[in-house]
Design a protein around this motif. Structure first.
Motif: not given
Length: 90
Positions: A73-87
């Motif tokens: 259902x695409x509802x899993x919590x993702x670690x977007x904080x890692x991607x937001x800090x990378x170029x």
């Protein structure tokens, strides 16, 4: 004709969704089992050993199936904080 990868993944997601919705009823059985154990233990003073084991198995099964359903259902919590800090790559 050969099946495309997208069709295979869609079929797997459909199975995960159906299984997750069907397994959601395990929570009702788990609740009834825990209520029965509380009643037997504290009201009748007759605790059982098997209800604890069965409730652990039901919870474990529910947890594993709910994980597949959540991913489908695409509802899993993702670690977007890692991607937001990378170029971004160029």
């Amino acid at each position: 004709p050969p099946m495309s990868a997208q069709r295979v993944l869609h079929t797997i997601d459909g199975i995960s969704t159906w299984t997750g919705k069907a397994a959601a009823w395990l929570i009702v059985g788990l609740m009834l089992l825990v209520c029965a154990e509380v009643f037997k233990r504290y009201i009748l003073n007759m605790p059982t050993a098997w209800i604890f084991d069965v409730s652990n198995m039901l919870y474990g099964t529910l947890f594993m199936i709910a994980g597949a359903y959540t991913l489908a259902q695409n509802g899993h919590v993702r670690g977007d904080f890692l991607y937001s800090s990378m170029k971004p790559r160029r």
